[in-house]
Design a protein around this motif. Structure first.
Motif, PDB file in Angstrom:
ATOM      1  N   PHE A   1       0.089  10.230  -6.149  1.00 20.34           N
ATOM      2  CA  PHE A   1       0.353  10.230  -7.580  1.00 20.34           C
ATOM      3  C   PHE A   1       1.592   9.382  -7.816  1.00 20.34           C
ATOM      4  O   PHE A   1       2.634   9.578  -7.186  1.00 20.34           O
ATOM      5  CB  PHE A   1       0.575  11.661  -8.069  1.00 20.34           C
ATOM      6  CG  PHE A   1       1.051  11.744  -9.495  1.00 20.34           C
ATOM      7  CD1 PHE A   1       0.172  11.547 -10.542  1.00 20.34           C
ATOM      8  CD2 PHE A   1       2.387  12.008  -9.787  1.00 20.34           C
ATOM      9  CE1 PHE A   1       0.613  11.616 -11.858  1.00 20.34           C
ATOM     10  CE2 PHE A   1       2.827  12.075 -11.102  1.00 20.34           C
ATOM     11  CZ  PHE A   1       1.925  11.885 -12.131  1.00 20.34           C
ATOM     12  N   VAL A   2       1.483   8.409  -8.730  1.00 20.20           N
ATOM     13  CA  VAL A   2       2.596   7.498  -9.019  1.00 20.20           C
ATOM     14  C   VAL A   2       3.405   8.096 -10.171  1.00 20.20           C
ATOM     15  O   VAL A   2       2.943   8.133 -11.310  1.00 20.20           O
ATOM     16  CB  VAL A   2       2.087   6.091  -9.392  1.00 20.20           C
ATOM     17  CG1 VAL A   2       3.270   5.163  -9.657  1.00 20.20           C
ATOM     18  CG2 VAL A   2       1.221   5.528  -8.275  1.00 20.20           C
TER      19      VAL A   2
ATOM     20  N   TYR B   1       0.838  -1.202   0.000  1.00 22.41           N
ATOM     21  CA  TYR B   1       0.000   0.000   0.000  1.00 22.41           C
ATOM     22  C   TYR B   1       0.871   1.249   0.000  1.00 22.41           C
ATOM     23  O   TYR B   1       2.031   1.229   0.438  1.00 22.41           O
ATOM     24  CB  TYR B   1      -0.899   0.040   1.237  1.00 22.41           C
ATOM     25  CG  TYR B   1      -1.875  -1.101   1.332  1.00 22.41           C
ATOM     26  CD1 TYR B   1      -3.148  -0.999   0.784  1.00 22.41           C
ATOM     27  CD2 TYR B   1      -1.527  -2.278   1.991  1.00 22.41           C
ATOM     28  CE1 TYR B   1      -4.057  -2.044   0.887  1.00 22.41           C
ATOM     29  CE2 TYR B   1      -2.424  -3.328   2.100  1.00 22.41           C
ATOM     30  CZ  TYR B   1      -3.688  -3.207   1.548  1.00 22.41           C
ATOM     31  OH  TYR B   1      -4.579  -4.243   1.643  1.00 22.41           O
ATOM     32  N   THR B   2       0.281   2.350  -0.451  1.00 21.95           N
ATOM     33  CA  THR B   2       0.913   3.656  -0.285  1.00 21.95           C
ATOM     34  C   THR B   2       0.455   4.239   1.056  1.00 21.95           C
ATOM     35  O   THR B   2      -0.596   3.848   1.566  1.00 21.95           O
ATOM     36  CB  THR B   2       0.514   4.605  -1.434  1.00 21.95           C
ATOM     37  OG1 THR B   2      -0.909   4.747  -1.437  1.00 21.95           O
ATOM     38  CG2 THR B   2       0.969   4.045  -2.773  1.00 21.95           C
TER      39      THR B   2
ATOM     40  N   GLN C   1      -0.453  25.810  -0.313  1.00 25.49           N
ATOM     41  CA  GLN C   1       0.883  26.026   0.070  1.00 25.49           C
ATOM     42  C   GLN C   1       1.521  24.719   0.569  1.00 25.49           C
ATOM     43  O   GLN C   1       2.577  24.803   1.038  1.00 25.49           O
ATOM     44  CB  GLN C   1       0.867  27.141   1.081  1.00 25.49           C
ATOM     45  CG  GLN C   1      -0.145  28.249   0.912  1.00 25.49           C
ATOM     46  CD  GLN C   1      -0.685  28.625  -0.390  1.00 25.49           C
ATOM     47  OE1 GLN C   1      -0.136  28.393  -1.388  1.00 25.49           O
ATOM     48  NE2 GLN C   1      -1.800  29.241  -0.396  1.00 25.49           N
ATOM     49  N   ASN C   2       0.837  23.646   0.458  1.00 24.35           N
ATOM     50  CA  ASN C   2       1.432  22.357   0.839  1.00 24.35           C
ATOM     51  C   ASN C   2       2.490  21.931  -0.186  1.00 24.35           C
ATOM     52  O   ASN C   2       2.263  22.032  -1.378  1.00 24.35           O
ATOM     53  CB  ASN C   2       0.367  21.261   0.907  1.00 24.35           C
ATOM     54  CG  ASN C   2      -0.572  21.477   2.081  1.00 24.35           C
ATOM     55  OD1 ASN C   2      -0.174  22.070   3.061  1.00 24.35           O
ATOM     56  ND2 ASN C   2      -1.800  21.028   1.946  1.00 24.35           N
ATOM     57  N   GLN C   3       3.581  21.543   0.294  1.00 28.60           N
ATOM     58  CA  GLN C   3       4.607  21.027  -0.594  1.00 28.60           C
ATOM     59  C   GLN C   3       4.351  19.559  -0.900  1.00 28.60           C
ATOM     60  O   GLN C   3       3.735  18.851  -0.114  1.00 28.60           O
ATOM     61  CB  GLN C   3       5.983  21.182   0.053  1.00 28.60           C
ATOM     62  CG  GLN C   3       6.401  22.639   0.240  1.00 28.60           C
ATOM     63  CD  GLN C   3       7.787  22.750   0.828  1.00 28.60           C
ATOM     64  OE1 GLN C   3       8.348  21.779   1.314  1.00 28.60           O
ATOM     65  NE2 GLN C   3       8.350  23.950   0.756  1.00 28.60           N
ATOM     66  N   VAL C   4       4.840  19.111  -2.064  1.00 31.86           N
ATOM     67  CA  VAL C   4       4.700  17.716  -2.470  1.00 31.86           C
ATOM     68  C   VAL C   4       5.980  16.973  -2.122  1.00 31.86           C
ATOM     69  O   VAL C   4       7.083  17.434  -2.462  1.00 31.86           O
ATOM     70  CB  VAL C   4       4.408  17.601  -3.974  1.00 31.86           C
ATOM     71  CG1 VAL C   4       4.411  16.137  -4.407  1.00 31.86           C
ATOM     72  CG2 VAL C   4       3.069  18.229  -4.293  1.00 31.86           C
ATOM     73  N   THR C   5       5.837  15.834  -1.443  1.00 29.55           N
ATOM     74  CA  THR C   5       6.983  15.029  -1.033  1.00 29.55           C
ATOM     75  C   THR C   5       7.086  13.779  -1.898  1.00 29.55           C
ATOM     76  O   THR C   5       6.071  13.115  -2.164  1.00 29.55           O
ATOM     77  CB  THR C   5       6.860  14.603   0.437  1.00 29.55           C
ATOM     78  OG1 THR C   5       6.819  15.776   1.249  1.00 29.55           O
ATOM     79  CG2 THR C   5       8.030  13.723   0.859  1.00 29.55           C
ATOM     80  N   THR C   6       8.268  13.463  -2.340  1.00 29.87           N
ATOM     81  CA  THR C   6       8.500  12.243  -3.120  1.00 29.87           C
ATOM     82  C   THR C   6       8.916  11.116  -2.180  1.00 29.87           C
ATOM     83  O   THR C   6       9.816  11.297  -1.354  1.00 29.87           O
ATOM     84  CB  THR C   6       9.591  12.467  -4.173  1.00 29.87           C
ATOM     85  OG1 THR C   6       9.177  13.504  -5.078  1.00 29.87           O
ATOM     86  CG2 THR C   6       9.852  11.186  -4.968  1.00 29.87           C
ATOM     87  N   LYS C   7       8.237   9.973  -2.296  1.00 32.10           N
ATOM     88  CA  LYS C   7       8.546   8.811  -1.459  1.00 32.10           C
ATOM     89  C   LYS C   7       8.764   7.593  -2.361  1.00 32.10           C
ATOM     90  O   LYS C   7       8.199   7.510  -3.447  1.00 32.10           O
ATOM     91  CB  LYS C   7       7.413   8.519  -0.478  1.00 32.10           C
ATOM     92  CG  LYS C   7       7.190   9.615   0.557  1.00 32.10           C
ATOM     93  CD  LYS C   7       6.048   9.265   1.481  1.00 32.10           C
ATOM     94  CE  LYS C   7       6.361   8.063   2.350  1.00 32.10           C
ATOM     95  NZ  LYS C   7       7.428   8.346   3.338  1.00 32.10           N
ATOM     96  N   THR C   8       9.579   6.689  -1.881  1.00 30.43           N
ATOM     97  CA  THR C   8       9.827   5.443  -2.614  1.00 30.43           C
ATOM     98  C   THR C   8       9.172   4.282  -1.867  1.00 30.43           C
ATOM     99  O   THR C   8       9.398   4.096  -0.661  1.00 30.43           O
ATOM    100  CB  THR C   8      11.335   5.183  -2.751  1.00 30.43           C
ATOM    101  OG1 THR C   8      11.936   6.261  -3.476  1.00 30.43           O
ATOM    102  CG2 THR C   8      11.585   3.872  -3.500  1.00 30.43           C
TER     103      THR C   8
ATOM    104  N   ILE D   1       6.369   7.647  -5.553  1.00 34.61           N
ATOM    105  CA  ILE D   1       5.079   8.331  -5.476  1.00 34.61           C
ATOM    106  C   ILE D   1       5.282   9.738  -4.956  1.00 34.61           C
ATOM    107  O   ILE D   1       6.323  10.069  -4.360  1.00 34.61           O
ATOM    108  CB  ILE D   1       4.091   7.582  -4.556  1.00 34.61           C
ATOM    109  CG1 ILE D   1       4.633   7.554  -3.111  1.00 34.61           C
ATOM    110  CG2 ILE D   1       3.843   6.169  -5.058  1.00 34.61           C
ATOM    111  CD1 ILE D   1       3.621   7.009  -2.108  1.00 34.61           C
ATOM    112  N   GLN D   2       4.285  10.569  -5.175  1.00 40.16           N
ATOM    113  CA  GLN D   2       4.302  11.938  -4.667  1.00 40.16           C
ATOM    114  C   GLN D   2       3.041  12.178  -3.859  1.00 40.16           C
ATOM    115  O   GLN D   2       1.927  11.902  -4.326  1.00 40.16           O
ATOM    116  CB  GLN D   2       4.408  12.945  -5.819  1.00 40.16           C
ATOM    117  CG  GLN D   2       5.737  12.861  -6.559  1.00 40.16           C
ATOM    118  CD  GLN D   2       5.851  13.884  -7.655  1.00 40.16           C
ATOM    119  OE1 GLN D   2       4.852  14.422  -8.116  1.00 40.16           O
ATOM    120  NE2 GLN D   2       7.080  14.163  -8.084  1.00 40.16           N
TER     121      GLN D   2
END
Length: 327
Positions: free
Chosen positions: A67-68, A61-62, A119-126, A88-89
């Motif tokens: 967003f992939v 699961y994410t 104003q939320n930033q997008v975080t990239t996760k693996t 994912i972001q």
């Protein structure tokens, strides 16, 4: 002259009489089929249906709706524990938590960003593999969107071990115990019957909807011994679970056992080419007939369908021969 006439007349009468008696005798003999009732080993069983699956599967699961951006694996790939599966972001403010409002997204990267505009930033996760195995399901693609709580991949044990997840009605579950043997069949592998063993029984029941309405079932796991290439995960299957075995049981076919007006049961045995009415006592019912606990000792020849006979009727075996009871 009269002497010869009388002798001729007497001979003619005798010939006619013998012929008439022969015809009468042939017409009074009833053709029957018989069953040889011998001690056999019989089985009690419970048959239920389910689905073939791999022994070890794990959903991936994410942490939230996401967003992939990139997918690093394909269906069927073998992966190691910790190996990256996808990138994912997610909005930084919601990392690690799901948001039910994500269900309103139209599934594009832009809509995901707009949904968290401000104003939320997008975080990239693996997302990495939780353990070593094989990708047996992959529900996302590059530039795709995934809802919270939806598995993005399924990783199965890399071995070929299979099991059947069965649904057993609550009325039958008390008969099933771990360690019991099973015979597994299915339309997808109709030329093969696999042996199996009951591995586990769920501690809880659940409600399911069937063709006859709602019913209460308990999940039972049956292993598949030495699975071949014709049985595949996802196939439907039936398992005949052997709940008990009894040896030296006498079984008479259902059609062979009759009862009089008082309810006394009997069969017709074959004795000196005659039907002999023999009182019996029955007990349990099996697939092939009634268990006979009294009246027969074994190796008797019982008339299979005695509709046309009574006690003392002369009988002859039909040309097709005898039928043996196999329990």
């Amino acid at each position: 002259m009269k002497k010869y006439v009388m002798l001729f007349t007497f001979t003619l009468i005798m010939a006619v009489g013998i012929l008439t008696w022969g015809i009468f005798s042939r017409n009074s003999v009833v053709p029957v089929s018989i069953v040889k009732v011998n001690p056999v080993t019989v089985e009690n069983s419970v048959t239920c249906s389910g689905r073939v699956e791999r022994v070890s599967m794990r959903n991936v699961y994410t942490p939230s709706a996401a967003f992939v951006s990139r997918v690093f694996v394909q269906l069927g790939d073998k992966v190691a524990q910790g190996q990256p599966l996808m990138e994912i972001q997610v909005p930084s403010a919601n990392t690690g938590a799901s948001d039910s409002s994500d269900s309103d997204s139209d599934g594009t990267y832009e809509s995901l960003l707009n949904q968290y505009s401000g104003q939320n930033q997008v975080t990239t996760k693996t997302i990495t593999s939780p353990y070593e195995g094989k990708i047996t399901s992959l529900s996302v693609t590059n530039q795709g969107y995934v809802q919270a709580g939806t598995p993005v991949a399924v990783i199965s044990d890399s071995s070929d071990m299979l099991q059947i997840r069965l649904s057993v009605n609550e009325s039958q579950i008390s008969e099933i115990k771990p360690g019991q043997k099973a015979v597994i069949t299915g339309v997808g592998f109709k030329n093969t019957a696999y042996a199996g063993t009951v591995k586990s029984i769920s501690s809880e029941a659940k409600q399911v909807v069937s063709t006859t309405g709602q019913e209460t079932v308990v999940e039972v796991i049956v292993s598949v011994e030495k699975p071949g290439s014709d049985i595949k995960p996802g196939y439907t299957a039936k398992a005949k679970i052997i709940t008990s075995q009894n040896q030296n049981v006498l079984i008479a076919p259902y059609d062979a056992v009759r009862a009089d007006k008082e309810g006394n049961e009997y069969v017709f045995t074959l004795k000196d080419k005659k039907a002999q009415k023999t009182p019996v006592i029955t007990k349990r019912e099996f697939d092939d007939g009634f268990e006979i606990t009294s009246g027969l000792s074994g190796n008797e020849e019982v008339i299979a369908n005695p509709d046309s006979v009574s006690n003392g009727t002369h009988v002859i075996l039909k040309e097709e021969g005898t039928v043996s009871s196999n329990g």
